[in-house]
Enzyme design. Structure first.
Site, short mmCIF file in Angstrom:
data_model
loop_
_atom_site.label_atom_id
_atom_site.label_comp_id
_atom_site.label_asym_id
_atom_site.label_seq_id
_atom_site.Cartn_x
_atom_site.Cartn_y
_atom_site.Cartn_z
N HIS A 126 0.82 -1.21 0.00
CA HIS A 126 0.00 0.00 0.00
C HIS A 126 0.85 1.26 0.00
O HIS A 126 0.31 2.37 -0.12
CB HIS A 126 -0.94 -0.01 1.22
CG HIS A 126 -2.03 1.02 1.17
ND1 HIS A 126 -2.10 2.09 2.03
CD2 HIS A 126 -3.10 1.13 0.34
CE1 HIS A 126 -3.15 2.82 1.74
NE2 HIS A 126 -3.79 2.27 0.73
N LYS A 128 3.28 4.31 -1.13
CA LYS A 128 3.48 5.10 -2.35
C LYS A 128 4.83 5.80 -2.22
O LYS A 128 4.96 6.84 -1.57
CB LYS A 128 2.38 6.13 -2.55
CG LYS A 128 1.00 5.54 -2.87
CD LYS A 128 0.22 5.23 -1.63
CE LYS A 128 -1.14 4.66 -1.96
NZ LYS A 128 -1.85 4.21 -0.75
N ASP A 133 17.32 8.59 -8.69
CA ASP A 133 18.78 8.70 -8.59
C ASP A 133 19.30 8.70 -7.16
O ASP A 133 20.36 9.27 -6.87
CB ASP A 133 19.28 9.96 -9.31
CG ASP A 133 19.14 9.86 -10.82
OD1 ASP A 133 19.05 8.73 -11.33
OD2 ASP A 133 19.13 10.91 -11.49
N HIS A 332 -8.41 11.50 0.85
CA HIS A 332 -7.49 10.36 0.78
C HIS A 332 -6.22 10.60 1.57
O HIS A 332 -5.30 9.79 1.55
CB HIS A 332 -7.16 10.06 -0.69
CG HIS A 332 -6.60 8.70 -0.93
ND1 HIS A 332 -5.26 8.47 -1.19
CD2 HIS A 332 -7.19 7.48 -0.91
CE1 HIS A 332 -5.07 7.18 -1.34
NE2 HIS A 332 -6.21 6.55 -1.17
N LYS A 334 -3.38 11.04 4.54
CA LYS A 334 -2.93 10.32 5.73
C LYS A 334 -1.81 11.16 6.36
O LYS A 334 -0.63 10.88 6.22
CB LYS A 334 -2.38 8.93 5.38
CG LYS A 334 -3.39 8.04 4.61
CD LYS A 334 -3.14 8.09 3.14
CE LYS A 334 -3.82 7.00 2.34
NZ LYS A 334 -5.25 6.88 2.48
N ASP A 339 1.60 20.11 17.66
CA ASP A 339 2.27 21.25 18.31
C ASP A 339 3.04 22.14 17.34
O ASP A 339 4.05 22.75 17.72
CB ASP A 339 3.19 20.75 19.42
CG ASP A 339 2.42 20.30 20.66
OD1 ASP A 339 1.21 20.60 20.74
OD2 ASP A 339 3.02 19.65 21.54
#
Length: 423
Positions: A126, A128, A133, A332, A334, A339
């Site tokens: 899952h 991404k 390089d 979508h 996450k 603080d």
């Protein structure tokens, strides 16, 4: 594995960070990096779709491969549909290496179409991640999927709400090593499944197992999970979740940051069904006077993810946690800010699939400017595109909604019981 790695770039003392809001910022930055690549592109994604922006990304990968850049793409076997014939031909001619993590077909063989009922098939890729390089890494929640297109719902009227981070510096080399290791593990597994045992053995040797060659060592920074003001420490850390050494790494990072929070916690998460420890950490933070704000999915997408989350809202609302639902399009993201200086951007939802089963990747950042940039986007979305949940209205929601919530929650708990996971 040394024969598969580009020359090691010089170490940089600190990271350069760039927050990318939605695919409208992410895809141009990604394509620009591909067009500037000189040696090696590593890309991992749950979904690789060829509509709109996805086709532009695929074209950029093809251009890079044609000029001699090594291009490796690893996609999930459930999240990504079989490679279209047109693109299979283009990638093969250009030299783009395309590999599928845990292909669905492999789980269905001999099971009469019931392969997805096998708990092992729920352990998905899952994360991404993309490294160019060994100098530049992209990490976040954004799939290779056009902002205005959804695989289930089709064309969208407004773009998804999502984020990624681009990091230049030592973190890119660390991510490259982790991705290279997974690439060759998948290659070895594929060859073994196809009974190409001699080829599997050669890849096993090339990957460096058994002391036959140098294996990149991925070590988690000891301070990855908590806010820190020490100037000598890295401003960014890569936190991976897998089913071996790093089973609870991302959840621990969240819990430690929440436990040390003194003023404010803002979390935006697409599929929010935290386990007991994480829920209690949020409740304790709110009760000791920390302002805790959640920006969650308000638009119906999937039955389980949408309804299973509702039963856990009650305890949070009772403790004073603010819950805002994003309703303009699909949320979508996450991400989190604590603080005003600790932040995380990644692929991990706060639900059982991400925290217990899937391979995930988050970047944790300790940087006031970066955190403030992310905080500004979240506050603006809550003010203009979200709806604050009223605790009184929640407690009086219709019986049908309550039943759907408890049904979805029970099914989720049953699924975890089947996998042998405690949550």
């Amino acid at each position: 594995m040394t024969q598969n790695r580009s020359p090691m770039p010089p170490r940089q003392k600190s990271e350069e960070l760039q927050l990318l809001h939605s695919g409208q910022a992410f895809f141009p930055a990604l394509i620009k990096a591909f067009d500037a690549a000189a040696q090696w592109i590593q890309l991992e994604t749950y979904i690789f779709d060829f509509h709109g922006a996805g086709a532009q990304v695929a074209d950029a990968l093809t251009r890079a491969a044609r000029r001699g850049v090594k291009v490796q793409v690893l996609v999930d076997g459930i999240g990504t549909s079989p490679l279209p014939a047109e693109w299979r031909k283009k990638f093969a001619e250009a030299g783009v290496e395309w590999c599928v993590y845990s292909p669905l077909a492999a789980g269905l063989l001999g099971l009469g179409g019931l392969g997805l009922l096998v708990p092992e098939r729920w352990r998905r890729l899952h994360r991404k991640l993309c490294v160019v390089d060994q100098r530049l890494v992209f990490c976040g929640g954004i799939n290779v999927l056009d902002d205005y297109f959804d695989l289930v719902h089709g064309e969208l009227q407004a773009p998804r709400f999502d984020f990624a981070v681009a990091v230049r510096g030592p973190l890119a080399l660390e991510a490259a090593d982790a991705m290279a290791l997974l690439w060759w593990r998948v290659q070895v597994g594929y060859s073994a499944r196809q009974r190409h045992l001699s080829e599997a053995w050669e890849k096993f040797r090339a990957a460096g197992y058994g002391g036959l060659a140098d294996v990149p060592q991925h070590a988690q920074p000891t301070n990855a999970g908590a806010p820190s003001s020490a100037a000598s420490r890295p401003r960014a850390a890569l936190v991976l979740r897998d089913n071996l050494r790093n089973r609870g790494s991302i959840e621990r990072a969240y819990r430690k940051a929440i436990g040390q929070a003194r003023h404010e916690i803002i979390i935006s998460n697409a599929y929010f069904l935290p386990g007991g420890k994480l829920r209690r950490a949020l409740v304790r933070a709110a009760r000791r006077g920390v302002r805790v704000t959640l920006l969650l999915q308000g638009k119906y997408e999937h039955f389980m993810q949408y309804h299973a989350a509702r039963p856990v809202y009650g305890a949070l609302l009772s403790a004073g946690v603010e819950i805002h639902e994003y309703e303009v399009s699909f949320l979508h993201a996450k991400v989190a800010v604590v603080d005003g200086h600790w932040a995380t951007v990644g692929s991990s939802n706060l639900d059982p699939l991400s925290l217990l089963l899937a391979r995930e990747a988050n970047v944790v950042v300790d940087d006031k400017a970066f955190a403030e940039d992310l905080r500004r986007h979240l506050c603006e979305a809550m003010a203009t595109q979200g709806r604050r949940m009223d605790p009184a209205a929640y407690s009086q929601r219709p019986l049908g909604q309550r039943l759907q919530g408890w049904l979805a929650y029970a099914l989720m708990r049953l699924a975890l019981l089947v996998t042998g996971q405690r949550y």
